[in-house]
Design a protein around this motif. Structure first.
Motif, PDB file in Angstrom:
ATOM      1  N   LEU A   1       0.827  -1.207   0.000  1.00 26.25           N
ATOM      2  CA  LEU A   1       0.000   0.000   0.000  1.00 26.25           C
ATOM      3  C   LEU A   1       0.861   1.257   0.000  1.00 26.25           C
ATOM      4  O   LEU A   1       0.564   2.231  -0.701  1.00 26.25           O
TER       5      LEU A   1
ATOM      6  N   ASP B   1       2.229   1.422  -3.363  1.00 26.53           N
ATOM      7  CA  ASP B   1       1.207   1.347  -4.407  1.00 26.53           C
ATOM      8  C   ASP B   1       1.609   0.353  -5.503  1.00 26.53           C
ATOM      9  O   ASP B   1       1.580   0.653  -6.702  1.00 26.53           O
TER      10      ASP B   1
ATOM     11  N   THR C   1      -2.384   2.981   6.912  1.00 25.62           N
ATOM     12  CA  THR C   1      -2.437   1.846   5.984  1.00 25.62           C
ATOM     13  C   THR C   1      -3.351   0.721   6.460  1.00 25.62           C
ATOM     14  O   THR C   1      -3.347  -0.360   5.866  1.00 25.62           O
TER      15      THR C   1
END
Length: 754
Positions: free
Chosen positions: A548, A551, A589
């Motif tokens: 995350l 990405d 996150t």
């Protein structure tokens, strides 16, 4: 997430090192909180009244005068602990042992208890409890207890494991048999046979900290128990069952433990403390005195064992047979069954038979003591093996090497062995400098082998990653031998972080799922497996968080050396992310990062050891001293070698005390004569040499790092090793443990015909 528990050879960085123990500073500075160190506001002092008779019917109990003592808030008897066991005989044994019902079955059996504002009032109240006893005939000897004229302790006990089922009650509660092949045919093939009887006396674990607890029953039906224990989840279940509490409403917290060695796997006074608190409406603190510990908490079995072993002239054992009688106190147990299983476990035998006989006696309820039942069985078998080797004219080590079990051998108790360490320990013993060192005057050398099963069991662990990247492991297996250090090393290994960044804590019963007792050398084995699983689950979470943050697909993120890394040249601009960096962004996150594991740890892996001992005996007094001692044992993988060495040395030290001095001494009245460390002689530093250790590592195939339990096996060989050494020193076979000075002199005089 699925968990692969099989062994995979790998280079380990943290596991196998020797960092400082996490509990060391607190223990040496006195900050560690043991069972008696906890207090609650308004707590009362609990005291227990115990039977002065070995066997007596309780005709009546009058507590009215005790209740009238100023400051007394509660008095309880068996009437305050009604039978809620619903026919569960194991639970009923615990209930009856905690508080005598119809009969007091041994010297020290609890018959009543009080809670008062101070110790003076409590003691005065005990004096004022009026009890009428009908004294009954008693029996404390394991052999006498199964003679036809012995008093029957329990009219409801009929011998199990025999056909046809008996119609009359007996002190022989059960018969168990193991083995394979045809022992009669095996003995017919033997050129030499040794047949001898052996005895061992009852001993106590000798832990420094007595049993202690603080109990508090609240008006809303909830309750708390702070206690020194090896298994707070088991204590919760037992206490809740006995008091009719909902398990979920009883919270049990384990204190630091000042020694247990199996003796703190059993409930003794804790249900009594809870019953007192419930009746008084206030917390109750109950601490056993040292005399109470000896008289009323579980010692080992006393035993009487017959062994017969045959071998050919070239040194191959053709048959082995043993009948083992174990005293279990006044309640049926499985101590002889375990002894029968372990007796010949070190050897590859085509023909073997063992019979274990459980015997009731008027002594305290027996408890586990570090590889329970195995030391006595090993004493008998290893003594006979040594004598047989001498008869054949073979070196005792070579004789054992020739007959040692190996991978693929069918064990004497049934299963076929996988990779095991008995052969390597014997080879190491043969090559060890100790084995070839010269002996002095009046000295003898002995050696012996030992075996223990090791267990796994139900285990639950939480691993939480803090915002700064440090890690806390919450475990439910009580640390009795250094498991917090070992588990921290294993978490550090899996996560790729420093040992100093990991802290292991023992969770109470309300904050973690169920965990089995810390016994059977299961602590590090089972909890390390759960820790590895929890760490791998946490790594999976951190890989997701790193994906995350970058990405990128999580499939392109792998974990290496404590960092999330992006796979492939296309991510060359992405620097690895550490645990601390991922944890710092956790709030953005997905929230806190944790790994959880619950499993049943199987495949604990059996354990073997070989011990060598040199003894010097004064032929005039019979006094003996240990000159040199060496322990060689397979650890599978030594997670923290210093702790492993300490376990080896501790087991050997306890075995030395058992072999030379320790025993329960009962008078003709059935009362214990030596309930204290002045008269029950445990070894002190001046009694022991520096115990040398050699760690072998034959990986357990059922653990990711190859770990086996190590805590118990080291107490199994000493009784035999020392008896063999003394026998070789004085030239007379010693068959009764402890081999104390009076027994040595008696054997010498008997050999002279005096």
């Amino acid at each position: 997430m699925s968990f692969d528990a099989t062994y995979h050879e790998q280079k380990l960085k943290s596991v196998g090192t020797r960092p400082e123990r996490p509990d060391g500073v607190d223990k040496v500075t006195g900050r560690a909180r043991y069972g008696a160190d906890f207090n609650m506001p308004g707590q009362l002092v609990g005291r227990v009244l115990r039977s002065p008779h070995a066997h007596a019917r309780i005709v009546s109990i009058d507590t009215s005068r005790a209740e009238a003592v100023k400051g007394v808030k509660a008095v309880v008897t068996a009437a305050d602990l009604p039978d809620l066991t619903n026919g569960d005989q194991d639970l009923y044994k615990i209930l009856d042992n905690c508080m005598a019902r119809e009969k007091a079955l041994y010297d020290g059996h609890a018959v009543a208890a009080v809670a008062a504002i101070d110790a003076h009032a409590a003691r005065e109240a005990l004096k004022r409890i009026d009890i009428e006893y009908e004294v009954l005939p008693h029996v404390v000897d394991v052999d006498l207890a199964i003679t036809p004229d012995a008093p029957v302790l329990n009219e409801a006990v009929f011998t199990g494991g025999v056909e046809p089922a008996p119609t009359a009650p007996s002190n022989l509660s059960n018969r168990a048999e193991f083995g394979h092949g045809d022992v009669d045919a095996g003995f017919a093939q033997a050129d030499f046979i040794v047949e001898r009887s052996y005895k061992t006396e009852q001993t106590h674990q000798g832990y420094i900290e007595p049993h202690a607890c603080v109990a508090n029953c609240n008006s809303d039906g909830t309750a708390e128990l702070w206690v020194c224990t090896q298994g707070h989840f088991v204590y919760r279940q037992n206490c809740a069952d006995l008091l009719g509490l909902e398990v979920s409403k009883l919270r049990v917290t384990s204190s630091e433990i000042g020694g247990g060695f199996g003796g703190k796997t059993h409930v003794w006074a804790e249900p009594v403390a809870l019953a007192l608190s419930r009746k008084a409406g206030r917390p109750v603190k109950l601490v056993m005195s040292r005399e109470e510990v000896f008289r009323a908490s579980g010692p080992t079995s006393a035993t009487s064992i017959d062994v017969k072993i045959g071998a050919t002239k070239d040194g191959r054992i053709t048959a082995g047979m043993a009948t083992l009688r174990y005293s279990g106190g006044p309640y049926p147990g499985d101590w002889a069954e375990i002894g029968a299983m372990t007796s010949f476990a070190c050897y590859d035998l085509e023909n073997v038979k063992t019979v274990g006989l459980e015997v009731l006696v008027n002594r305290p309820k027996v408890a586990a003591y570090r590889a329970p039942s195995a030391p006595m069985a090993a004493f008998a078998v290893e003594s006979a093996v040594d004598e047989l080797a001498h008869q054949i004219g073979m070196d005792p080590v070579d004789f054992r090497i020739k007959n040692a079990a190996q991978e693929g051998s069918r064990s004497s108790y049934g299963p076929v062995y996988g990779p095991i360490g008995i052969g390597p320990t014997l080879d190491a013993a043969k090559a060890h400098p100790h084995m070839s060192a010269p002996l002095g005057k009046n000295q003898g050398r002995g050696m012996a082998c030992g075996f223990w099963f090791n267990f796994g069991g139900q285990t639950c662990t939480d691993l939480n990653v803090g915002a700064d990247g440090t890690v806390t492991i919450a475990v439910g297996t009580v640390d009795v031998g250094g498991s917090r250090a070992s588990l921290s090393l294993i978490a550090a290994e899996e996560l790729g972080i420093a040992y100093s960044d990991v802290k292991a804590v023992i969770a109470d019963t309300s904050t973690l799922g169920y965990n089995d007792m810390t016994d059977g050398s299961r602590g590090t084995f089972s909890s390390s497996m759960a820790t590895i699983s929890a760490a791998r689950n946490a790594i999976a979470v951190m890989r997701n968080r790193a994906a995350l943050m970058w990405d990128i697909p999580v499939e392109d993120v792998y974990w290496e050396e404590g960092h999330a890394k992006a796979a492939g040249s296309k991510y060359g601009n992405l620097s690895p992310l550490s645990v601390a960096e991922i944890a710092a962004e956790a709030g953005n996150t997905g929230g806190p990062i944790a790994g959880h594991s619950e499993l049943v740890a199987d495949g604990a892996g059996v354990s073997f050891a070989t011990h060598i001992c040199d003894i010097e005996v004064d032929p005039e007094t019979g006094a003996s001293s240990v000159v040199r001692y060496t322990v060689i044992q397979d650890a599978g993988k030594a997670v923290h070698p210093s702790y492993v060495e300490g376990q080896y040395q501790g087991g050997a030290a306890q075995g030395i005390g058992w072999a030379l001095n320790e025993e329960y001494v009962y008078g003709a009245d059935g009362r214990l004569q030596n309930p204290g460390f002045l008269d029950y002689r445990v070894p002190v530093c001046s009694d022991l040499p520096m115990i040398d250790t050699q760690i072998l590592e034959i990986p357990n195939p059922n653990h990711p790092y190859g770990v086996r339990g190590v805590g118990e096996t080291s107490i199994v060989p000493p009784l035999a090793a020392i008896a063999n050494a003394v026998s070789n020193a004085v030239g007379v076979r010693m068959s009764h443990v402890p081999v104390s000075p009076p027994r040595i002199l008696a054997a010498l005089n008997a050999a002279k015909g005096d």
